[in-house]
Design an enzyme around this catalytic site. Sequence first.
Site, PDB file in Angstrom:
ATOM      1  N   ASN A   1       0.339  -1.506   0.431  1.00  9.39           N
ATOM      2  CA  ASN A   1      -0.081  -0.003  -0.494  1.00  9.39           C
ATOM      3  C   ASN A   1       0.818   1.441   0.027  1.00  9.39           C
ATOM      4  O   ASN A   1       1.607   1.476   1.681  1.00  9.39           O
ATOM      5  CB  ASN A   1      -0.952   0.135   1.078  1.00  9.39           C
ATOM      6  CG  ASN A   1      -2.304   0.621   0.808  1.00  9.39           C
ATOM      7  OD1 ASN A   1      -2.235   1.683  -0.016  1.00  9.39           O
ATOM      8  ND2 ASN A   1      -2.527   1.240   2.474  1.00  9.39           N
TER       9      ASN A   1
ATOM     10  N   HIS B   1     -13.945  -3.908  12.113  1.00 11.47           N
ATOM     11  CA  HIS B   1     -13.957  -2.722  12.222  1.00 11.47           C
ATOM     12  C   HIS B   1     -14.772  -1.455  12.630  1.00 11.47           C
ATOM     13  O   HIS B   1     -15.648  -1.579  11.927  1.00 11.47           O
ATOM     14  CB  HIS B   1     -12.512  -1.650  11.317  1.00 11.47           C
ATOM     15  CG  HIS B   1     -11.318  -2.153  10.951  1.00 11.47           C
ATOM     16  ND1 HIS B   1     -11.072  -1.618   9.712  1.00 11.47           N
ATOM     17  CD2 HIS B   1     -10.576  -3.607  10.751  1.00 11.47           C
ATOM     18  CE1 HIS B   1      -9.738  -2.598   9.609  1.00 11.47           C
ATOM     19  NE2 HIS B   1      -9.841  -3.526  10.641  1.00 11.47           N
TER      20      HIS B   1
ATOM     21  N   ARG C   1     -12.985  -4.306  16.533  1.00 10.95           N
ATOM     22  CA  ARG C   1     -12.347  -3.706  16.924  1.00 10.95           C
ATOM     23  C   ARG C   1     -12.569  -1.448  16.590  1.00 10.95           C
ATOM     24  O   ARG C   1     -13.676  -1.379  15.923  1.00 10.95           O
ATOM     25  CB  ARG C   1     -10.842  -2.932  15.544  1.00 10.95           C
ATOM     26  CG  ARG C   1      -9.185  -2.515  16.207  1.00 10.95           C
ATOM     27  CD  ARG C   1      -8.437  -2.393  14.802  1.00 10.95           C
ATOM     28  NE  ARG C   1      -9.298  -1.178  14.012  1.00 10.95           N
ATOM     29  CZ  ARG C   1      -8.454  -0.612  13.321  1.00 10.95           C
ATOM     30  NH1 ARG C   1      -7.457  -0.878  13.094  1.00 10.95           N
ATOM     31  NH2 ARG C   1      -9.074   0.906  12.392  1.00 10.95           N
TER      32      ARG C   1
ATOM     33  N   TYR D   1      -6.613   8.090  12.759  1.00 11.07           N
ATOM     34  CA  TYR D   1      -6.416   7.274  12.279  1.00 11.07           C
ATOM     35  C   TYR D   1      -7.952   6.560  12.498  1.00 11.07           C
ATOM     36  O   TYR D   1      -7.790   6.403  13.839  1.00 11.07           O
ATOM     37  CB  TYR D   1      -4.634   5.851  12.974  1.00 11.07           C
ATOM     38  CG  TYR D   1      -4.546   4.579  12.558  1.00 11.07           C
ATOM     39  CD1 TYR D   1      -5.047   4.475  11.425  1.00 11.07           C
ATOM     40  CD2 TYR D   1      -5.404   3.889  13.707  1.00 11.07           C
ATOM     41  CE1 TYR D   1      -4.720   3.280  11.107  1.00 11.07           C
ATOM     42  CE2 TYR D   1      -5.988   2.642  13.226  1.00 11.07           C
ATOM     43  CZ  TYR D   1      -5.273   2.370  11.821  1.00 11.07           C
ATOM     44  OH  TYR D   1      -5.586   0.552  11.171  1.00 11.07           O
TER      45      TYR D   1
ATOM     46  N   ASP E   1      -6.003  -0.468  18.727  1.00 12.22           N
ATOM     47  CA  ASP E   1      -5.013  -0.297  17.236  1.00 12.22           C
ATOM     48  C   ASP E   1      -4.711   0.950  18.240  1.00 12.22           C
ATOM     49  O   ASP E   1      -5.110   1.951  17.798  1.00 12.22           O
ATOM     50  CB  ASP E   1      -5.213  -0.278  16.128  1.00 12.22           C
ATOM     51  CG  ASP E   1      -3.771  -0.552  14.849  1.00 12.22           C
ATOM     52  OD1 ASP E   1      -2.617  -0.204  15.731  1.00 12.22           O
ATOM     53  OD2 ASP E   1      -3.957  -1.038  13.871  1.00 12.22           O
TER      54      ASP E   1
ATOM     55  N   HIS F   1      -1.818   1.685  16.474  1.00 11.79           N
ATOM     56  CA  HIS F   1      -0.637   2.313  15.375  1.00 11.79           C
ATOM     57  C   HIS F   1       0.681   2.971  15.390  1.00 11.79           C
ATOM     58  O   HIS F   1       1.077   3.773  15.418  1.00 11.79           O
ATOM     59  CB  HIS F   1      -1.709   3.069  14.519  1.00 11.79           C
ATOM     60  CG  HIS F   1      -1.756   2.593  13.358  1.00 11.79           C
ATOM     61  ND1 HIS F   1      -1.301   3.087  12.019  1.00 11.79           N
ATOM     62  CD2 HIS F   1      -3.143   1.397  12.799  1.00 11.79           C
ATOM     63  CE1 HIS F   1      -1.592   2.524  10.950  1.00 11.79           C
ATOM     64  NE2 HIS F   1      -2.147   1.449  11.787  1.00 11.79           N
TER      65      HIS F   1
ATOM     66  N   GLU G   1      -3.280  -3.262  20.191  1.00  8.35           N
ATOM     67  CA  GLU G   1      -2.382  -3.869  19.286  1.00  8.35           C
ATOM     68  C   GLU G   1      -1.222  -2.543  18.586  1.00  8.35           C
ATOM     69  O   GLU G   1      -1.839  -1.281  18.907  1.00  8.35           O
ATOM     70  CB  GLU G   1      -3.490  -3.451  17.756  1.00  8.35           C
ATOM     71  CG  GLU G   1      -2.904  -4.172  16.403  1.00  8.35           C
ATOM     72  CD  GLU G   1      -4.012  -4.032  15.310  1.00  8.35           C
ATOM     73  OE1 GLU G   1      -4.934  -5.086  15.599  1.00  8.35           O
ATOM     74  OE2 GLU G   1      -3.636  -3.942  14.559  1.00  8.35           O
TER      75      GLU G   1
ATOM     76  N   GLU H   1       1.831  -6.321  12.166  1.00 10.44           N
ATOM     77  CA  GLU H   1       1.452  -6.293  10.752  1.00 10.44           C
ATOM     78  C   GLU H   1       2.415  -5.906   9.498  1.00 10.44           C
ATOM     79  O   GLU H   1       2.461  -5.798   8.294  1.00 10.44           O
ATOM     80  CB  GLU H   1       0.566  -6.019  10.245  1.00 10.44           C
ATOM     81  CG  GLU H   1       0.837  -3.719  11.100  1.00 10.44           C
ATOM     82  CD  GLU H   1      -0.757  -3.173  11.289  1.00 10.44           C
ATOM     83  OE1 GLU H   1      -1.807  -3.790  11.903  1.00 10.44           O
ATOM     84  OE2 GLU H   1      -1.087  -2.321  11.029  1.00 10.44           O
TER      85      GLU H   1
ATOM     86  N   ARG I   1       0.878 -11.065  13.969  1.00  8.17           N
ATOM     87  CA  ARG I   1      -0.208 -10.582  13.285  1.00  8.17           C
ATOM     88  C   ARG I   1       0.181 -10.528  11.272  1.00  8.17           C
ATOM     89  O   ARG I   1      -0.477  -9.425  11.260  1.00  8.17           O
ATOM     90  CB  ARG I   1      -0.461  -9.277  13.597  1.00  8.17           C
ATOM     91  CG  ARG I   1      -0.620  -8.354  14.825  1.00  8.17           C
ATOM     92  CD  ARG I   1      -2.352  -8.024  14.744  1.00  8.17           C
ATOM     93  NE  ARG I   1      -2.377  -7.232  14.179  1.00  8.17           N
ATOM     94  CZ  ARG I   1      -3.888  -7.243  12.749  1.00  8.17           C
ATOM     95  NH1 ARG I   1      -3.703  -8.228  12.717  1.00  8.17           N
ATOM     96  NH2 ARG I   1      -3.421  -6.316  11.930  1.00  8.17           N
TER      97      ARG I   1
ATOM     98  N   HIS J   1      -3.305  -9.971   9.487  1.00  9.26           N
ATOM     99  CA  HIS J   1      -3.631  -8.742   8.919  1.00  9.26           C
ATOM    100  C   HIS J   1      -4.319  -8.802   7.248  1.00  9.26           C
ATOM    101  O   HIS J   1      -3.811  -9.369   6.486  1.00  9.26           O
ATOM    102  CB  HIS J   1      -2.473  -8.374   8.471  1.00  9.26           C
ATOM    103  CG  HIS J   1      -2.137  -5.897   8.569  1.00  9.26           C
ATOM    104  ND1 HIS J   1      -1.319  -5.533   7.651  1.00  9.26           N
ATOM    105  CD2 HIS J   1      -2.928  -5.539   9.092  1.00  9.26           C
ATOM    106  CE1 HIS J   1      -2.189  -4.200   7.087  1.00  9.26           C
ATOM    107  NE2 HIS J   1      -2.971  -4.282   8.201  1.00  9.26           N
TER     108      HIS J   1
ATOM    109  N   ASP K   1      -6.378  -3.731   2.220  1.00  6.88           N
ATOM    110  CA  ASP K   1      -5.019  -2.939   0.485  1.00  6.88           C
ATOM    111  C   ASP K   1      -4.949  -5.079   0.943  1.00  6.88           C
ATOM    112  O   ASP K   1      -3.540  -5.321  -0.463  1.00  6.88           O
ATOM    113  CB  ASP K   1      -4.643  -2.217   1.098  1.00  6.88           C
ATOM    114  CG  ASP K   1      -3.698  -2.289   2.338  1.00  6.88           C
ATOM    115  OD1 ASP K   1      -4.713  -1.684   3.254  1.00  6.88           O
ATOM    116  OD2 ASP K   1      -2.670  -3.396   2.578  1.00  6.88           O
TER     117      ASP K   1
ATOM    118  N   GLU L   1      -8.242 -10.684  10.658  1.00  3.56           N
ATOM    119  CA  GLU L   1      -8.803  -9.358  10.558  1.00  3.56           C
ATOM    120  C   GLU L   1      -9.903  -9.127   9.471  1.00  3.56           C
ATOM    121  O   GLU L   1      -8.828  -9.895   8.310  1.00  3.56           O
ATOM    122  CB  GLU L   1      -7.983  -7.814  10.611  1.00  3.56           C
ATOM    123  CG  GLU L   1      -8.027  -6.783  10.384  1.00  3.56           C
ATOM    124  CD  GLU L   1      -7.012  -5.762  10.284  1.00  3.56           C
ATOM    125  OE1 GLU L   1      -5.911  -6.513   9.921  1.00  3.56           O
ATOM    126  OE2 GLU L   1      -7.142  -4.342  10.617  1.00  3.56           O
TER     127      GLU L   1
ATOM    128  N   TRP M   1       2.679   7.292  11.974  1.00 10.50           N
ATOM    129  CA  TRP M   1       1.251   7.416  11.839  1.00 10.50           C
ATOM    130  C   TRP M   1       0.855   6.027  11.839  1.00 10.50           C
ATOM    131  O   TRP M   1       1.844   4.699  11.674  1.00 10.50           O
ATOM    132  CB  TRP M   1       1.586   7.244  10.024  1.00 10.50           C
ATOM    133  CG  TRP M   1      -0.107   7.129   9.760  1.00 10.50           C
ATOM    134  CD1 TRP M   1      -0.838   8.133   9.623  1.00 10.50           C
ATOM    135  CD2 TRP M   1      -0.508   6.538   9.024  1.00 10.50           C
ATOM    136  NE1 TRP M   1      -2.121   8.006   9.611  1.00 10.50           N
ATOM    137  CE2 TRP M   1      -2.075   6.873   9.229  1.00 10.50           C
ATOM    138  CE3 TRP M   1      -0.704   5.159   8.927  1.00 10.50           C
ATOM    139  CZ2 TRP M   1      -2.958   5.946   8.662  1.00 10.50           C
ATOM    140  CZ3 TRP M   1      -1.634   4.049   7.768  1.00 10.50           C
ATOM    141  CH2 TRP M   1      -3.170   5.003   7.902  1.00 10.50           C
TER     142      TRP M   1
END
Length: 404
Positions: free
Chosen positions: A37, A122, A147, A159, A212, A214, A238, A264, A285, A314, A318, A341, A404
């Site tokens: 991605n 999600h 999640r 996010y 998450d 992130h 996560e 991930e 993950r 994961h 994408d 997921e 991010w």
Amino acid sequence: MKIVDAKVVVTSPGRNFVTLKLTTDEGLTGLGDATLNGRELAVVSYLTDHVAPLLIGLDPHRIEDTWQSLYRGAYWRRGPVTMAAIAAVDVALWDIKAKAAGLPLYQLLGGASRERVGTYGHANGRDIPELLDSVRARLAEGYPAVRIQSGIPGLKAVYGVSDTDETGAPVLHQQARPLVEDWDTAAYLRHVPTVFEAVRAEFGAELPLLHDSHHRLTPVQAARLGKDLEPYRPFWLEDCTPAENQEALRLVRRSTTTPLAVGEVFNTVYDYQTLVTEQLIDYVRSAVTHFGGVTPLRKLFDFAAQYQIKSAIHGPEDISPVGMAAAVHLDLAVHNFGIQEYSGHTPLTDEVFRHAYTFSDGHLHPGEAPGIGVELDEELAAAHPYAAAYLPVNRLHDGTVHDW
Ligand SMILES: [Mg+2]
């Protein structure tokens, strides 16, 4: 049997996907997902310029040997571009081998260890009421676990929230520059426990809730969040820290009983060595697509199983239906499956990639089609060409770039 053609197909039926298609002299074809991605074309070049020419003439049954020669033979090991390219070859070869055997891939991985594959979806909201509506929508779709990600008071874009619409479907930013989101760790740490409190108050104690972070916290911040969430019994926290520094998880682990899920962005077993052998995490993950394929991910799961660590592949949008199909075959076969997921894809994406796997009542099944069970409609794929798109970047209030 010999490989006679190796073709890379790039298509964007709403978002970009990179697919490797191998063809044999016996007319069998195999597909592998190589989507990275935001950096898709780097993998296209890696495959087209450096891998495809090496595959012509090889026996597609020699999966382990081909994997080792691509991994060791390049000299330059690891990294997401390399491992996404190798993953595509690996999955395409498994697809061919399973088709040649007339069996769905999971049968070659030891057969089914369960009847169906449990998932989480999600739920996202700009504020808590919107999040509660989103949880309600996922439950109505049958998801057995959710999640939860919420906007944070004072922040414009966060996010998991700003990049989805009210149905939870992704809103893509197909433009020449990444979207800039903003971030404030202190505000986040204050807000997340109130989010869990509200969701537990509305939906009760039994619903498995995931969250998450992130990669945005320091070890001591992650430890604080893990402790603060303990009363709400999260299913997992996560990516609480940027876990390239595996030692960071020692402090988090010592400080909280909140289960931890990581990996991930990892692409080899070496990224997990400390985390697994010291039992610092509960779920691994990685995606088939970013970890070099079914062959190494199966090895990771077997390694993790010795330490009571479970799989949690994961599965964002994408990951193409090709990558998702490979994941669901693995999920059905491995003993230490944890959760998958799953967000699904748009109807157009499902038309480009017609797949045998099914989603019903919150559970996936790979289906019984020989191979991984995905057919690529190349004509429809060609009608939706690549469009530049980036993941967002994250900045603090003073402009400093943050994870991010
Ligand atoms: Mg994540």
